[in-house]
Design an enzyme around this catalytic site. Structure first.
Site, mmCIF file in Angstrom:
data_model
loop_
_atom_site.group_PDB
_atom_site.id
_atom_site.type_symbol
_atom_site.label_atom_id
_atom_site.label_comp_id
_atom_site.label_asym_id
_atom_site.label_seq_id
_atom_site.Cartn_x
_atom_site.Cartn_y
_atom_site.Cartn_z
ATOM 1 N N CYS A 176 34.612 40.901 44.148
ATOM 2 C CA CYS A 176 33.770 42.062 43.827
ATOM 3 C C CYS A 176 34.159 42.700 42.501
ATOM 4 O O CYS A 176 34.062 43.906 42.336
ATOM 5 C CB CYS A 176 33.868 43.085 44.945
ATOM 6 N N ASP A 177 34.653 41.914 41.568
ATOM 7 C CA ASP A 177 34.922 42.424 40.226
ATOM 8 C C ASP A 177 33.938 41.759 39.283
ATOM 9 O O ASP A 177 33.798 40.529 39.289
ATOM 10 C CB ASP A 177 36.360 42.098 39.820
#
Ligand SMILES: *Cc1c(COP(=O)(O)O)cnc(C)c1O
Length: 376
Positions: A324-325
């Protein structure tokens, strides 16, 4: 991709991305380096892949090792190499770590300034030091900035300082940039090295060794020259700049020793589009920048990717990792061509991943475990 790796992956039962390294390829690579540069000692750059199996194999073959920390020194000793086959090649060391290395028997150190020389004189008295010089790295796909090394004129003062403090001013080192596809890049650095030898000689200091560094490439998407071509270009450079007084030399291959020995198997988690109008697909794998593919930073290293649908019509896609980056995107500026028929659940093979992957993987970012590795 070798038959042994293919077989291993066919029989594999566990889940998640994994790196498989074929040790036979590492052995071939070592022998190729030894043959292409017969008068040069090989110091494997441990950071490229510090797996105990790789270190043990290379130790048994007679390789020496370039290390960057006390932990790497201990791993190499555990693999069976003696301290006289190990260099502490990081130019940035705590004095406490130099003392620990000295206690472990290490007597060869890299420096690039007087302050580092002073640490070594205090913590590892009498040792041999070589001074790293800056290199412009033109032609390298993974260049190494100005972080390491000093200007050649300063190197003479650094080595003289070492000599005065009772160390052995042993020689000069450089690194022409990683994944260096230009075989002539060593020539410029050798010209600078020979000037330092001359200048030190005039000050009464006889240098012995030139450390030619790493930079030997592995095959990704573009073709690269054979190791033999590097060997003869380097030999020509030595002849040209040192004449008949060719110094002792060492090389420190990392990528070139292990890169082509490894393959990562990964899985397609999602294939999607950002709107009905857009044609570019987003393909998300279960491995990305945080799972071991850190060298895709700036899209520098472009890995060959094989899919079970190779041969079908291809179209460009953005390739991304599972975390989730938002930096966890592998290729976007230059989209990657993959088969249009690629589907969720397909297994893909990322080739040339034996170097600079396993230890670049985070311990648990977003809960994803570190990259599994198998050395067969
Ligand atoms: C990383 C490193 C190497 C290995 O470089 P490759 O380009 O992977 O061959 C060699 N020497 C030093 C000092 C390094 O830091």
């Amino acid at each position: 991709m070798t038959e042994r790796i293919r077989q291993f992956l066919r029989d594999r039962r566990d889940d998640g991305p994994c790196l498989v390294v074929d040790l036979d390829v590492v052995r071939d690579n070592y022998l190729t380096f030894a043959k292409a540069l017969p008068d040069t000692r090989v110091f494997y750059a441990v950071k490229a892949n510090p797996a105990p199996e790789v270190l043990k194999l290379l130790a048994a073959l007679g390789s020496c090792f370039d290390t960057a920390s006390v932990a790497e020194i201990e791993m190499v000793l555990a693999a069976g190499a003696t301290p006289d086959r190990i260099s502490f090649g990081n130019t940035i060391k705590k004095e406490r770590d130099v003392a620990r290395a000295h206690a472990l028997g290490i007597s060869l150190y890299a420096v690039d300034c007087k302050a580092e020389v002073e640490k070594i004189a205090r913590a590892a008295p009498g040792s041999r030091v070589f001074c790293r010089i800056l290199c412009d790295c033109a032609g390298a796909e993974w260049p190494l900035s100005r972080k390491f090394g000093c200007e050649p004129t300063m190197a003479v003062d650094v080595l003289e300082h070492a000599h005065r403090l009772g160390l052995v001013a042993y020689g000069v080192s450089f690194h022409v940039g990683s994944q260096q596809r230009d075989v002539t890049s060593w020539d410029r650095a050798l010209a600078a090295a020979s000037a330092i030898f001359r200048e030190c000689g005039e000050r009464g200091i006889g240098l012995t060794m030139v450390n030619l560094g790493g930079g030997f490439p592995t095959r990704y998407l573009k073709k690269v020259p054979a190791v033999k071509a590097y060997g003869s270009a380097i030999f020509q450079g030595l002849r040209k700049h040192f004449g008949n007084a060719i110094p002792e030399t060492i090389i420190e291959p990392g990528r070139g020793m292990v890169g082509n020995a490894g393959v990562i198997e990964a899985e397609v988690v999602l294939v999607s589009k950002k709107s009905d109008k857009e044609t570019v697909r987003w393909v998300y794998l279960d491995i990305g920048k945080f799972g071991g593919l850190a060298e895709t930073i700036d899209e520098s290293i472009r890995y060959p990717i094989r899919t079970p649908r190779d041969g079908d019509k291809v179209a460009p896609c953005v390739l991304a990792g599972p975390t989730c980056d938002s930096v966890d995107v592998l290729y976007e500026k230059e989209p990657y061509l993959l088969p249009v028929s690629l589907e969720i659940g397909d297994r893909v093979l990322i080739e040339g991943t034996g170097a600079y992957t396993s230890t670049y993987s985070t311990v648990a970012f977003n809960g994803f475990p570190p990259l599994k590795t198998y050395h067969i």
